[in-house]
Design a protein around this motif. Structure first.
Motif, PDB file in Angstrom:
ATOM      1  N   GLU A   1       0.819  -1.204   0.000  1.00 23.93           N
ATOM      2  CA  GLU A   1       0.000   0.000   0.000  1.00 23.93           C
ATOM      3  C   GLU A   1       0.860   1.265   0.000  1.00 23.93           C
ATOM      4  N   VAL A   2       1.978   1.230   0.721  1.00 23.97           N
ATOM      5  CA  VAL A   2       2.891   2.375   0.710  1.00 23.97           C
ATOM      6  C   VAL A   2       3.395   2.628  -0.707  1.00 23.97           C
ATOM      7  N   ILE A   3       3.847   1.569  -1.371  1.00 21.65           N
ATOM      8  CA  ILE A   3       4.383   1.709  -2.724  1.00 21.65           C
ATOM      9  C   ILE A   3       3.299   2.162  -3.694  1.00 21.65           C
ATOM     10  N   GLU A   4       2.106   1.590  -3.579  1.00 19.63           N
ATOM     11  CA  GLU A   4       1.022   1.985  -4.482  1.00 19.63           C
ATOM     12  C   GLU A   4       0.650   3.450  -4.311  1.00 19.63           C
ATOM     13  N   ARG A   5       0.506   3.888  -3.066  1.00 17.94           N
ATOM     14  CA  ARG A   5       0.120   5.281  -2.838  1.00 17.94           C
ATOM     15  C   ARG A   5       1.214   6.238  -3.296  1.00 17.94           C
TER      16      ARG A   5
ATOM     17  N   ILE B   1       2.880  10.588   0.580  1.00 20.95           N
ATOM     18  CA  ILE B   1       2.349   9.639   1.553  1.00 20.95           C
ATOM     19  C   ILE B   1       2.685  10.073   2.965  1.00 20.95           C
ATOM     20  N   ASP B   2       1.749   9.837   3.873  1.00 24.05           N
ATOM     21  CA  ASP B   2       1.961  10.033   5.308  1.00 24.05           C
ATOM     22  C   ASP B   2       2.265   8.661   5.884  1.00 24.05           C
TER      23      ASP B   2
ATOM     24  N   GLU C   1       4.170   4.467  14.654  1.00 26.61           N
ATOM     25  CA  GLU C   1       4.357   5.553  13.695  1.00 26.61           C
ATOM     26  C   GLU C   1       5.742   5.568  13.069  1.00 26.61           C
ATOM     27  N   ASP C   2       6.742   5.122  13.824  1.00 23.60           N
ATOM     28  CA  ASP C   2       8.114   5.163  13.322  1.00 23.60           C
ATOM     29  C   ASP C   2       8.523   3.852  12.645  1.00 23.60           C
ATOM     30  N   HIS C   3       7.548   3.097  12.161  1.00 22.98           N
ATOM     31  CA  HIS C   3       7.832   1.787  11.561  1.00 22.98           C
ATOM     32  C   HIS C   3       8.815   1.899  10.398  1.00 22.98           C
TER      33      HIS C   3
ATOM     34  N   ASP D   1       8.785  15.867   5.321  1.00 25.04           N
ATOM     35  CA  ASP D   1       8.322  16.667   6.451  1.00 25.04           C
ATOM     36  C   ASP D   1       7.881  15.698   7.535  1.00 25.04           C
ATOM     37  N   GLY D   2       8.774  15.409   8.480  1.00 25.70           N
ATOM     38  CA  GLY D   2       8.480  14.401   9.492  1.00 25.70           C
ATOM     39  C   GLY D   2       8.344  13.038   8.836  1.00 25.70           C
ATOM     40  N   PHE D   3       7.152  12.449   8.970  1.00 23.99           N
ATOM     41  CA  PHE D   3       6.910  11.140   8.366  1.00 23.99           C
ATOM     42  C   PHE D   3       6.188  11.247   7.015  1.00 23.99           C
ATOM     43  N   THR D   4       6.066  12.451   6.497  1.00 29.75           N
ATOM     44  CA  THR D   4       5.393  12.657   5.210  1.00 29.75           C
ATOM     45  C   THR D   4       6.419  12.839   4.100  1.00 29.75           C
ATOM     46  N   LEU D   5       6.181  12.150   2.994  1.00 29.08           N
ATOM     47  CA  LEU D   5       7.037  12.267   1.813  1.00 29.08           C
ATOM     48  C   LEU D   5       6.209  12.815   0.656  1.00 29.08           C
ATOM     49  N   ARG D   6       6.821  13.681  -0.123  1.00 25.51           N
ATOM     50  CA  ARG D   6       6.177  14.190  -1.331  1.00 25.51           C
ATOM     51  C   ARG D   6       7.196  14.210  -2.465  1.00 25.51           C
ATOM     52  N   ILE D   7       6.847  13.538  -3.566  1.00 24.20           N
ATOM     53  CA  ILE D   7       7.710  13.528  -4.748  1.00 24.20           C
ATOM     54  C   ILE D   7       7.576  14.875  -5.447  1.00 24.20           C
ATOM     55  N   THR D   8       8.681  15.495  -5.788  1.00 23.12           N
ATOM     56  CA  THR D   8       8.653  16.781  -6.499  1.00 23.12           C
ATOM     57  C   THR D   8       8.326  16.546  -7.969  1.00 23.12           C
TER      58      THR D   8
END
Length: 449
Positions: free
Chosen positions: A367-371, A378-379, A391-393, A413-420
């Motif tokens: 699910e992480v990879i798909e999102r 992804i958060d 949360e820190d898995h 940003d913390g545990f959130t990733l955003r692809i540019t």
């Protein structure tokens, strides 16, 4: 995109149409395993169906699909009879009659079937499955083998979408990949589709082919847009002659280099965006009011073996030689060798060759990879919590992404990733950081760029 990133992240990576990916499937999953998984399904669960037509009239040298070439119809007719028996066999293993919301005919070339046989196949499928109201029925269409009678049979059967393999309209490129297909031929087929009420039309294009240039890519896009497709796929040619021997017929010296490939991609992307197409994930484009663009906006886009999709079904049944399926318990892949596949079906055995059972950890990482592949953000804390993890898995994976962050591929940003936007073409490199299986299979994948 910065050229240093093009070179740095030119890695062999999966397309992530599944997780774990196909190189990690094994013979440990058998037809008996699959039968048990099918028996455990809830008949109220809607499913999707994929039917693989494993023949083509001619080999395209860029092809990476499972297909066999025939000039005669007898092998195709024989294949169809066995495929219909597999449909009966598979349906008999299910604990009830199921409803399908998506049906996809792929190949090979589904249009190698006669119009009459395509109609028979659809009717046989409907004898064993309910096709839900509003279901999408899609067919991959080769303009060189589709005639108006076939298109009319598609419409009568309820087909709602056609995906036309265009690849490139430049004659020199077509000759170099053994796919001669003039614009006029594609335009004629497109006209038939609309005449018979099939207006949801996709077109598949490829960059990175021999003798392609930025100018020829732009010309192909402009010609394609005159036919007003709803969606366009823009795939990078994967040159893997060690896996597909016919690709050795492509003159390697005519293939564009790494930097040229990405100038082609970026130019094509901008051209499509300038004409009102929305970038969907890595390699799809859709008009703003298309269902796929709306799914992207609503974060309801998905990814399966056909690539980006609006199909949210938890169960995908693959039928035909080399067909691949996905179930809550794991993945299954049919025997790809035609004679072996036929023998198993005729013996009344599900023709499963390999597969993989998945764990809760696999489901989380899938699910992480798909999102990430679909939403480009992804958060991870929220995702971990939703799967009963702390949360820190993914702390270790986050710590290992400093290079991607420093290079501007993603923002953390913390545990959130955003692809540019610069990082969009490299999203597979980010997704791969969550892949616990990758190292043992990476040499079998195509390059990420």
């Amino acid at each position: 995109m910065r050229q240093d990133l093009v070179a740095k992240y030119d890695l062999r990576l999966p397309r992530y149409t599944s997780y774990p990916t196909a190189p990690h499937f094994s013979p440990a999953v058998t037809g008996s395993t699959y039968e048990g998984w099918l028996a455990g399904l809830d008949p109220a669960t809607p499913l999707s169906l994929y039917l693989h037509i494993a023949y083509c009239a001619e080999m395209c040298w860029f092809c990476g699909c499972h297909t066999k070439i025939t000039r005669r119809y007898d092998p195709v007719a024989e294949y169809l009879e066995v495929l219909m028996q597999e449909i009966e066999l598979l349906a008999s293993k299910l604990p009830g009659r199921f409803s399908a919301r998506h049906v996809h005919f792929g190949g090979g070339s589904p249009t190698i079937l006669s119009a009459e046989d395509f109609s028979r196949l659809i009717a046989h499928l409907k004898d064993h499955f309910d096709i839900a109201d509003g279901a999408e029925i899609a067919v991959e269409l080769d303009p060189r083998t589709a005639d108006e009678a076939y298109v009319q049979a598609m419409a009568t059967a309820g087909v709602t979408r056609a995906s036309i393999g265009v690849q490139d309209f430049n004659r020199r490129v077509q000759e170099a990949v053994n796919r001669i297909q003039p614009y006029e031929e594609v335009a004629e087929v497109t006209g038939w589709l609309r005449k018979h009420g099939i207006s949801e039309i996709n077109m598949d294009l490829i960059y990175g082919l021999p003798y392609q240039t930025v100018d020829t890519i732009v010309e192909t896009i402009d010609q394609s847009l005159t036919l007003k497709p709803r969606r366009i796929s823009l795939f990078g040619y994967a040159h893997v002659p060690w896996m597909r021997k016919h690709q050795t017929l492509i003159p390697e010296e005519a293939l564009p280099g790494l930097e040229e490939r990405w100038v082609q991609y970026e130019t094509a992307q901008k051209r499509l965006q300038d004409h009102g197409y929305i970038s969907v994930g890595l390699d799809h484009f859709a008009l703003a009011d298309d269902e796929m663009a709306l799914a992207l906006t609503n974060k309801q886009l998905h990814r399966n073996f056909q690539g980006y999709t609006t199909d949210a079904a938890e169960v995908l049944i693959g039928l035909g030689a080399s067909g691949i399926g996905s179930l809550p318990q794991g993945y299954v892949a049919n025997e790809g060798e035609l004679h072996a596949w036929k023998r198993m079906v005729l013996d009344g055995v599900l023709p499963t060759k390999r597969g993989i059972a998945i764990s809760d950890e696999d489901r989380l990482r899938r699910e992480v990879i798909e999102r990430l592949m679909c939403d480009l953000e992804i958060d991870l804390a929220a995702m971990a919590r939703a799967h009963g993890r702390p949360e820190d898995h993914f702390a270790a994976e986050l710590d290992g992404m400093s290079d991607l962050e420093a290079d501007g591929v993603l923002v953390r940003d913390g545990f959130t990733l955003r692809i540019t936007e610069d990082g969009r073409p490299l999203v597979r490199a980010a997704a791969a950081r969550f892949d616990q299986y990758l190292r043992t299979g990476e040499l079998r994948h195509s390059k990420a760029i």
